[in-house]
Structures are given as structure tokens and as C-alpha cells.
Design a protein around this motif. Structure first.
Motif, PDB file in Angstrom:
ATOM      1  N   ILE A   1       0.867  -1.178   0.000  1.00 30.39           N
ATOM      2  CA  ILE A   1       0.000   0.000   0.000  1.00 30.39           C
ATOM      3  C   ILE A   1       0.899   1.222   0.000  1.00 30.39           C
ATOM      4  CG2 ILE A   1      -1.754   1.274   1.276  1.00 30.39           C
ATOM      5  CD1 ILE A   1      -2.639  -1.380   2.481  1.00 30.39           C
ATOM      6  N   GLY A   2       0.698   2.117  -0.953  1.00 29.12           N
ATOM      7  CA  GLY A   2       1.549   3.296  -1.073  1.00 29.12           C
ATOM      8  C   GLY A   2       1.101   4.474  -0.244  1.00 29.12           C
ATOM      9  N   GLY A   3       0.188   4.311   0.671  1.00 36.02           N
ATOM     10  CA  GLY A   3      -0.293   5.411   1.504  1.00 36.02           C
ATOM     11  C   GLY A   3      -0.625   4.911   2.883  1.00 36.02           C
ATOM     12  N   ASN A   4      -1.593   5.529   3.501  1.00 38.92           N
ATOM     13  CA  ASN A   4      -1.998   5.133   4.846  1.00 38.92           C
ATOM     14  C   ASN A   4      -3.075   4.064   4.780  1.00 38.92           C
ATOM     15  OD1 ASN A   4      -0.271   7.046   5.858  1.00 38.92           O
ATOM     16  ND2 ASN A   4      -1.824   8.624   5.900  1.00 38.92           N
ATOM     17  N   ASN A   5      -3.048   3.147   5.727  1.00 38.69           N
ATOM     18  CA  ASN A   5      -4.040   2.082   5.797  1.00 38.69           C
ATOM     19  C   ASN A   5      -4.841   2.254   7.075  1.00 38.69           C
ATOM     20  OD1 ASN A   5      -5.326  -0.439   5.221  1.00 38.69           O
ATOM     21  ND2 ASN A   5      -4.101  -1.322   6.857  1.00 38.69           N
TER      22      ASN A   5
ATOM     23  N   ILE B   1       3.653  -1.119   3.808  1.00 34.23           N
ATOM     24  CA  ILE B   1       2.816   0.077   3.795  1.00 34.23           C
ATOM     25  C   ILE B   1       3.732   1.288   3.780  1.00 34.23           C
ATOM     26  CG2 ILE B   1       1.088   1.417   5.060  1.00 34.23           C
ATOM     27  CD1 ILE B   1       0.092  -1.192   6.257  1.00 34.23           C
ATOM     28  N   GLY B   2       3.549   2.159   2.812  1.00 33.09           N
ATOM     29  CA  GLY B   2       4.368   3.362   2.713  1.00 33.09           C
ATOM     30  C   GLY B   2       3.751   4.533   3.446  1.00 33.09           C
ATOM     31  N   GLY B   3       3.140   4.316   4.567  1.00 30.50           N
ATOM     32  CA  GLY B   3       2.502   5.365   5.360  1.00 30.50           C
ATOM     33  C   GLY B   3       2.239   4.841   6.755  1.00 30.50           C
ATOM     34  N   ASN B   4       1.203   5.345   7.376  1.00 29.44           N
ATOM     35  CA  ASN B   4       0.837   4.919   8.728  1.00 29.44           C
ATOM     36  C   ASN B   4      -0.256   3.874   8.671  1.00 29.44           C
ATOM     37  OD1 ASN B   4       2.586   6.847   9.819  1.00 29.44           O
ATOM     38  ND2 ASN B   4       1.021   8.415   9.633  1.00 29.44           N
ATOM     39  N   ASN B   5      -0.254   2.971   9.608  1.00 26.32           N
ATOM     40  CA  ASN B   5      -1.281   1.945   9.696  1.00 26.32           C
ATOM     41  C   ASN B   5      -2.074   2.139  10.971  1.00 26.32           C
ATOM     42  OD1 ASN B   5      -2.637  -0.587   9.050  1.00 26.32           O
ATOM     43  ND2 ASN B   5      -1.557  -1.363  10.833  1.00 26.32           N
ATOM     44  N   THR B   6      -3.406   2.062  10.874  1.00 29.99           N
ATOM     45  CA  THR B   6      -4.242   2.139  12.071  1.00 29.99           C
ATOM     46  C   THR B   6      -5.142   0.925  12.208  1.00 29.99           C
ATOM     47  OG1 THR B   6      -5.915   3.383  10.872  1.00 29.99           O
ATOM     48  CG2 THR B   6      -4.266   4.651  12.075  1.00 29.99           C
ATOM     49  N   GLY B   7      -5.087   0.003  11.282  1.00 34.48           N
ATOM     50  CA  GLY B   7      -5.942  -1.184  11.346  1.00 34.48           C
ATOM     51  C   GLY B   7      -5.139  -2.420  11.689  1.00 34.48           C
ATOM     52  N   PRO B   8      -5.828  -3.511  12.004  1.00 33.23           N
ATOM     53  CA  PRO B   8      -5.120  -4.761  12.308  1.00 33.23           C
ATOM     54  C   PRO B   8      -4.505  -5.363  11.044  1.00 33.23           C
ATOM     55  CG  PRO B   8      -7.496  -5.093  12.372  1.00 33.23           C
ATOM     56  CD  PRO B   8      -7.272  -3.628  12.165  1.00 33.23           C
ATOM     57  N   LEU B   9      -3.365  -5.975  11.196  1.00 34.42           N
ATOM     58  CA  LEU B   9      -2.666  -6.636  10.098  1.00 34.42           C
ATOM     59  C   LEU B   9      -2.525  -8.117  10.414  1.00 34.42           C
ATOM     60  CD1 LEU B   9       0.265  -4.116   9.603  1.00 34.42           C
ATOM     61  CD2 LEU B   9      -1.842  -4.241   8.304  1.00 34.42           C
ATOM     62  N   SER B  10      -2.596  -8.966   9.392  1.00 35.09           N
ATOM     63  CA  SER B  10      -2.396 -10.392   9.585  1.00 35.09           C
ATOM     64  C   SER B  10      -1.774 -10.980   8.332  1.00 35.09           C
ATOM     65  CB  SER B  10      -3.742 -11.084   9.847  1.00 35.09           C
ATOM     66  OG  SER B  10      -3.564 -12.477   9.833  1.00 35.09           O
ATOM     67  N   THR B  11      -0.750 -11.796   8.514  1.00 35.24           N
ATOM     68  CA  THR B  11      -0.154 -12.489   7.385  1.00 35.24           C
ATOM     69  C   THR B  11      -0.745 -13.882   7.204  1.00 35.24           C
ATOM     70  OG1 THR B  11       1.622 -13.351   8.745  1.00 35.24           O
ATOM     71  CG2 THR B  11       2.026 -11.273   7.605  1.00 35.24           C
ATOM     72  N   GLY B  12      -1.643 -14.259   8.079  1.00 41.40           N
ATOM     73  CA  GLY B  12      -2.271 -15.567   7.979  1.00 41.40           C
ATOM     74  C   GLY B  12      -1.524 -16.641   8.733  1.00 41.40           C
TER      75      GLY B  12
END
Length: 156
Positions: free
Chosen positions: A89-93, A137-148
Motif C-alpha cells: 500500500i503506497g499510503g496510509n491504511n 505500507i508506505g505510510g501509517n497503519n491504524t488497522g489490524p494486520l495479519s499475514t495468515g
């Protein structure tokens, strides 16, 4: 055009948007319709103030809009997801992101499996997710992330 010059243009446009309608209405148009000078100039001033307020809104946007560098347009980072179940992702998530836990079905190829290509190093300002189930992610993340990946589980 520099930022200070933009503010000067916006200020002059606002002054003109007030002065011209006030003079035209108060001295040219309304004297034949209204004989009382107090009513005539009050009406002209109200019209000038309304037009000047619209010009102020325009001028603020004009004076503060972003500028590119020497004719170049601004662009975000390059985004590339090259591996299976990779996300870039090139922005914020701000939402949940998951690469999944189920295996990806193999795509049939005409000449058998493709030979392995060495990874190309990313260019500057690049967001790249090149490993399987990787997230970049090329920005800030505010949501949960999971690689599985599940702790203690079997990998498919």
C-alpha cells in the motif's frame, strides 16, 4: 508563482470584488432607482460584501494550493506486490489487512514452471512487498494486520 505573490493576488482580487460592485451600484446603477443615498449605499455595500466573501473563499484556496517542483507533478511512492499473497500500500491504511491462510492455487503455464528470477532491488520511494504473505505500507497503519500465520499451526 510564489506563495506570498499568491496571497497578494488573492487580497487584490478581494478588494476589487468589493470596491467595483459597490461603486457601480452606489454611483451608477441605483441612483435612478433609489433617491435615498443611505439606502442606496447600504444596498451597494451589502452586494459588495457578498461578492467579496465569495472571493475570499476562492483566494484562500488559490493562495494555499500545493505547488509541484519545476514543472513536475507530485506523485506518491511506487507500489509493487510481487509474491503470492503479498500486499503493498503506497499510503496510509486504516482497515483490516490479511494475506489469508489458504494456499493460492497454482496457475498453469504453457512451458512448465517459470524459472526463478532474482528479485530486483526496489527504487527509491518504493513500497515493495516481495516475500510470500508479506505486507508493506508506505505510510501509517491504524488497522489490524495479519499475514495468515497461526502460532502452533501447520503451514499450507
Amino acid at each position: 508563482m510564489g506563495r506570498n505573490l499568491r496571497w497578494a493576488v488573492a487580497g487584490l482580487a478581494t478588494a476589487a470584488a468589493f470596491a467595483v460592485p459597490v461603486w457601480l451600484c452606489g454611483a451608477v446603477v441605483l441612483p435612478s432607482l433609489l433617491k435615498d443615498a443611505a439606502i442606496r449605499w447600504s444596498l451597494a455595500t451589502a452586494l459588495g460584501a457578498a461578492l467579496a466573501s465569495l472571493t475570499v473563499l476562492w483566494g484562500q484556496g488559490f493562495a494555499t494550493r500545493g505547488q509541484g517542483t519545476a514543472g513536475q507533478t507530485r506523485s506518491g511512492p511506487s507500489v509493487q506486490a510481487t509474491a503470492g499473497r503479498a500486499v503493498a500500500i503506497g499510503g496510509n491504511n486504516s482497515g483490516p489487512l490479511s494475506t489469508g491462510d489458504a494456499p493460492v492455487p497454482a496457475q498453469p503455464t504453457a512451458g512448465g514452471p517459470a524459472p526463478a528470477q532474482p528479485p530486483v532491488p526496489p527504487a527509491p520511494n518504493t513500497v515493495s512487498a516481495s516475500g510470500e504473505r508479506s505486507i508493506a505500507i508506505g505510510g501509517n497503519n491504524t488497522g489490524p494486520l495479519s499475514t495468515g500465520d497461526q502460532p502452533g499451526g501447520t503451514r499450507p
